[in-house]
Design a protein around this motif. Sequence first.
Motif, mmCIF file in Angstrom:
data_model
loop_
_atom_site.group_PDB
_atom_site.id
_atom_site.type_symbol
_atom_site.label_atom_id
_atom_site.label_comp_id
_atom_site.label_asym_id
_atom_site.label_seq_id
_atom_site.Cartn_x
_atom_site.Cartn_y
_atom_site.Cartn_z
ATOM 1 N N GLY A 47 0.808 -1.213 0.000
ATOM 2 C CA GLY A 47 0.000 0.000 0.000
ATOM 3 C C GLY A 47 0.842 1.266 0.000
ATOM 4 O O GLY A 47 2.055 1.222 0.207
ATOM 5 N N ILE A 48 0.157 2.375 -0.240
ATOM 6 C CA ILE A 48 0.776 3.700 -0.232
ATOM 7 C C ILE A 48 0.090 4.506 0.864
ATOM 8 O O ILE A 48 -1.149 4.518 0.945
ATOM 9 C CB ILE A 48 0.543 4.421 -1.587
ATOM 10 N N VAL A 49 0.881 5.172 1.668
ATOM 11 C CA VAL A 49 0.317 5.995 2.744
ATOM 12 C C VAL A 49 0.792 7.439 2.534
ATOM 13 O O VAL A 49 1.997 7.692 2.528
ATOM 14 C CB VAL A 49 0.780 5.492 4.133
ATOM 15 N N GLY A 50 -0.138 8.354 2.341
ATOM 16 C CA GLY A 50 0.215 9.771 2.185
ATOM 17 C C GLY A 50 0.031 10.487 3.503
ATOM 18 O O GLY A 50 -1.048 10.408 4.107
ATOM 19 N N ILE A 51 1.080 11.171 3.951
ATOM 20 C CA ILE A 51 1.005 11.898 5.231
ATOM 21 C C ILE A 51 1.386 13.357 4.977
ATOM 22 O O ILE A 51 2.541 13.659 4.650
ATOM 23 C CB ILE A 51 1.959 11.275 6.283
ATOM 24 N N GLY A 52 0.416 14.250 5.081
ATOM 25 C CA GLY A 52 0.701 15.663 4.843
ATOM 26 C C GLY A 52 -0.577 16.399 4.485
ATOM 27 O O GLY A 52 -1.687 15.952 4.797
ATOM 28 N N GLY A 53 -0.416 17.521 3.800
ATOM 29 C CA GLY A 53 -1.575 18.300 3.376
ATOM 30 C C GLY A 53 -2.107 17.780 2.041
ATOM 31 O O GLY A 53 -1.758 16.677 1.597
ATOM 32 N N GLY A 54 -2.935 18.603 1.392
ATOM 33 C CA GLY A 54 -3.522 18.212 0.116
ATOM 34 C C GLY A 54 -2.478 17.777 -0.897
ATOM 35 O O GLY A 54 -2.723 16.866 -1.696
ATOM 36 N N THR A 55 -1.306 18.396 -0.842
ATOM 37 C CA THR A 55 -0.253 18.059 -1.807
ATOM 38 C C THR A 55 0.167 16.592 -1.660
ATOM 39 O O THR A 55 0.222 15.845 -2.640
ATOM 40 C CB THR A 55 0.968 18.981 -1.580
ATOM 41 N N ALA A 110 -9.296 16.917 0.515
ATOM 42 C CA ALA A 110 -8.655 15.910 -0.355
ATOM 43 C C ALA A 110 -8.732 14.526 0.279
ATOM 44 O O ALA A 110 -8.643 13.522 -0.419
ATOM 45 C CB ALA A 110 -7.194 16.289 -0.617
ATOM 46 N N GLU A 111 -8.919 14.480 1.602
ATOM 47 C CA GLU A 111 -9.006 13.187 2.266
ATOM 48 C C GLU A 111 -10.286 12.428 1.904
ATOM 49 O O GLU A 111 -10.330 11.207 2.051
ATOM 50 C CB GLU A 111 -8.879 13.355 3.802
ATOM 51 N N VAL A 112 -11.309 13.132 1.442
ATOM 52 C CA VAL A 112 -12.556 12.425 1.072
ATOM 53 C C VAL A 112 -12.860 12.441 -0.418
ATOM 54 O O VAL A 112 -13.756 11.725 -0.855
ATOM 55 C CB VAL A 112 -13.821 13.009 1.765
ATOM 56 N N SER A 113 -12.145 13.232 -1.190
ATOM 57 C CA SER A 113 -12.591 13.442 -2.570
ATOM 58 C C SER A 113 -12.172 12.315 -3.509
ATOM 59 O O SER A 113 -11.282 11.533 -3.204
ATOM 60 C CB SER A 113 -12.044 14.769 -3.095
ATOM 61 N N ARG A 114 -12.828 12.257 -4.670
ATOM 62 C CA ARG A 114 -12.472 11.240 -5.670
ATOM 63 C C ARG A 114 -11.585 11.846 -6.759
ATOM 64 O O ARG A 114 -11.559 11.395 -7.902
ATOM 65 C CB ARG A 114 -13.747 10.590 -6.253
ATOM 66 N N THR A 115 -10.821 12.874 -6.376
ATOM 67 C CA THR A 115 -9.920 13.477 -7.351
ATOM 68 C C THR A 115 -8.525 13.660 -6.778
ATOM 69 O O THR A 115 -8.343 13.673 -5.550
ATOM 70 C CB THR A 115 -10.472 14.827 -7.857
ATOM 71 N N THR A 116 -7.549 13.767 -7.644
ATOM 72 C CA THR A 116 -6.203 14.166 -7.261
ATOM 73 C C THR A 116 -5.729 15.171 -8.305
ATOM 74 O O THR A 116 -5.639 14.844 -9.482
ATOM 75 C CB THR A 116 -5.237 12.970 -7.146
ATOM 76 N N VAL A 117 -5.513 16.396 -7.862
ATOM 77 C CA VAL A 117 -5.247 17.483 -8.818
ATOM 78 C C VAL A 117 -3.748 17.511 -9.146
ATOM 79 O O VAL A 117 -2.918 17.641 -8.254
ATOM 80 C CB VAL A 117 -5.676 18.839 -8.224
ATOM 81 N N LEU A 118 -3.431 17.389 -10.435
ATOM 82 C CA LEU A 118 -2.021 17.336 -10.852
ATOM 83 C C LEU A 118 -1.740 18.358 -11.940
ATOM 84 O O LEU A 118 -2.575 18.596 -12.815
ATOM 85 C CB LEU A 118 -1.682 15.952 -11.413
ATOM 86 N N LEU A 119 -0.522 18.914 -11.875
ATOM 87 C CA LEU A 119 -0.074 19.792 -12.952
ATOM 88 C C LEU A 119 0.659 18.926 -13.964
ATOM 89 O O LEU A 119 1.685 18.312 -13.639
ATOM 90 C CB LEU A 119 0.852 20.870 -12.382
ATOM 91 N N GLY A 120 0.116 18.835 -15.162
ATOM 92 C CA GLY A 120 0.729 18.009 -16.215
ATOM 93 C C GLY A 120 1.424 18.879 -17.233
ATOM 94 O O GLY A 120 1.435 20.108 -17.094
ATOM 95 N N PRO A 121 1.997 18.271 -18.270
ATOM 96 C CA PRO A 121 2.700 19.056 -19.281
ATOM 97 C C PRO A 121 1.771 20.018 -20.015
ATOM 98 O O PRO A 121 2.173 21.085 -20.443
ATOM 99 C CB PRO A 121 3.265 18.002 -20.234
ATOM 100 N N GLU A 122 0.513 19.627 -20.147
ATOM 101 C CA GLU A 122 -0.416 20.459 -20.918
ATOM 102 C C GLU A 122 -1.518 21.079 -20.089
ATOM 103 O O GLU A 122 -2.129 22.062 -20.501
ATOM 104 C CB GLU A 122 -1.083 19.619 -22.018
ATOM 105 N N LYS A 123 -1.809 20.505 -18.945
ATOM 106 C CA LYS A 123 -2.961 21.011 -18.199
ATOM 107 C C LYS A 123 -2.821 20.736 -16.717
ATOM 108 O O LYS A 123 -2.096 19.814 -16.319
ATOM 109 C CB LYS A 123 -4.253 20.368 -18.722
ATOM 110 N N LYS A 124 -3.531 21.541 -15.947
ATOM 111 C CA LYS A 124 -3.668 21.247 -14.526
ATOM 112 C C LYS A 124 -5.063 20.668 -14.364
ATOM 113 O O LYS A 124 -6.064 21.353 -14.603
ATOM 114 C CB LYS A 124 -3.513 22.533 -13.706
ATOM 115 N N LEU A 125 -5.127 19.419 -14.009
ATOM 116 C CA LEU A 125 -6.418 18.748 -14.011
ATOM 117 C C LEU A 125 -6.352 17.543 -13.086
ATOM 118 O O LEU A 125 -5.299 16.923 -12.925
ATOM 119 C CB LEU A 125 -6.737 18.303 -15.448
ATOM 120 N N GLY A 126 -7.478 17.200 -12.522
ATOM 121 C CA GLY A 126 -7.529 16.072 -11.596
ATOM 122 C C GLY A 126 -7.631 14.736 -12.300
ATOM 123 O O GLY A 126 -8.090 14.641 -13.442
ATOM 124 N N ILE A 127 -7.175 13.691 -11.600
ATOM 125 C CA ILE A 127 -7.539 12.323 -11.992
ATOM 126 C C ILE A 127 -8.802 12.034 -11.196
ATOM 127 O O ILE A 127 -8.755 11.785 -9.993
ATOM 128 C CB ILE A 127 -6.439 11.302 -11.626
#
Length: 375
Positions: free
Chosen positions: A110-118, A163-180
């Motif tokens: 598993g992966i465990v994220g510890i921190g803020g929204g980032t 971000a702890e409850v949402s179904r998105t993860t917002v990422l800055l990509g090469p062309e766009k800033k958009l969530g998965i």
Amino acid sequence: MEIKKDIGLKDSLTIKEKRYRNFPMVPRVIFGRGCFDQLGEILMPKRRHSEAPFIFLVDDVFEGTSFVDRIPLIFNDLVVFVSAEEEPKTVQVDALVGRIKTEFNELPSGIVGIGGGTLLDLAKAVAICLTNKGSSCDYQGWDLVVKPSVYHVGIPTISGTGAEVSRTTVLLGPEKKLGINSDHTTFDQVVLDPDLTKGVSKEQWFYTGMDCFIHCIESLNGTYLNAFSQSYGEKALELCKEVYLGELSPSESRDKLMMASWHGGMSIAYSQVGVAHAMSYGLSYLLGVKHGIGNCIVFRHLEEFYPDGVALFNQMMRKQKVHLPSGICSDLTDCDYETMISVSLGMEPLWENALGKDWRNIATREKLKSIYSRI
Ligand code: NAD
Ligand code: ZN
């Protein structure tokens, strides 16, 4: 809620048939001061075997602190410290996934994220990309993720984004800033330990907490509002008022803001954000202004859309003696303004939620320019 296609930042809401979204929720959550110390027993049944580690992605603000000794490491578990100075990027996700695949013969347990929204967003994206081929930028959008992600756990250390409850993860990509945005994005487990937020600076506490406040205002004043969103949004707003205008003890305040964040996130899960988020997106895209502060900077100039919300916001700023930077856009060129305006107006569902179907006649390029030029 009645939707006309899943509500995504780029989808236009024009499909007429009546459909309701069946969205995922976090199946397991533990709440309480000090509950982080139960993480070891929570993870144990999820450990596939000794060669399948847990990977802990941890905000580097904790590097070298005694908190790290409390992370329940066994076998070949790995801690990776990650800076939250900048918002998460697809290249960063791809590099982490590459590193994990190279260092281990097995998929992690598993992966465990510890921190803020980032950090929470990074953990979600890494968990997805460990089981789905290609680059994380291939999945920016709506429901593009094919396979279930690796088991993933979110542990917020600052409250507000939801971000702890949402179904998105917002990422800055090469062309766009958009969530998965996908059903596989949502965490399998969340650990809500308000004590973990003790070290947050006053300014950051305000900016990230105001993200929650603004989620509530935008959801409660939006045209997509429904009883589901309203019930969570009203509770989150009440908690924000207690935290930022009341006289709570520090520990009560941490407890309540953590629950406000959760409820605010639930509120927008089934509705949408609005004008501040749409405009803050433009700022972030052009100038790299971070989500929390960007929302605050924009929101205080939105009296015409959210008069009561802006009045409350100003009251909270005064009470907390927080100052916001100004003149952010004073040196921008016409071309810069055009870029920000285009990015912002591209967030069609946010505008439609905020202003209704006729939003294009209200949110004109001139209107946005006049607001941006004041911030
Ligand atoms: P953050 O993760 O960017 O962290 C802000 C600052 O606080 C950083 O300097 C970090 O090191 C520090 N920090 C965090 N916890 C701390 C602690 N306990 N003690 C001391 N310092 C601490 O902050 P954020 O506002 O929570 O997250 C913003 C990010 O969240 C943006 O990337 C935004 O796009 C994303 N976001 C995601 C969603 C979602 O639903 N996925 C929603 C809103 C925002
Ligand atoms: Zn937000």
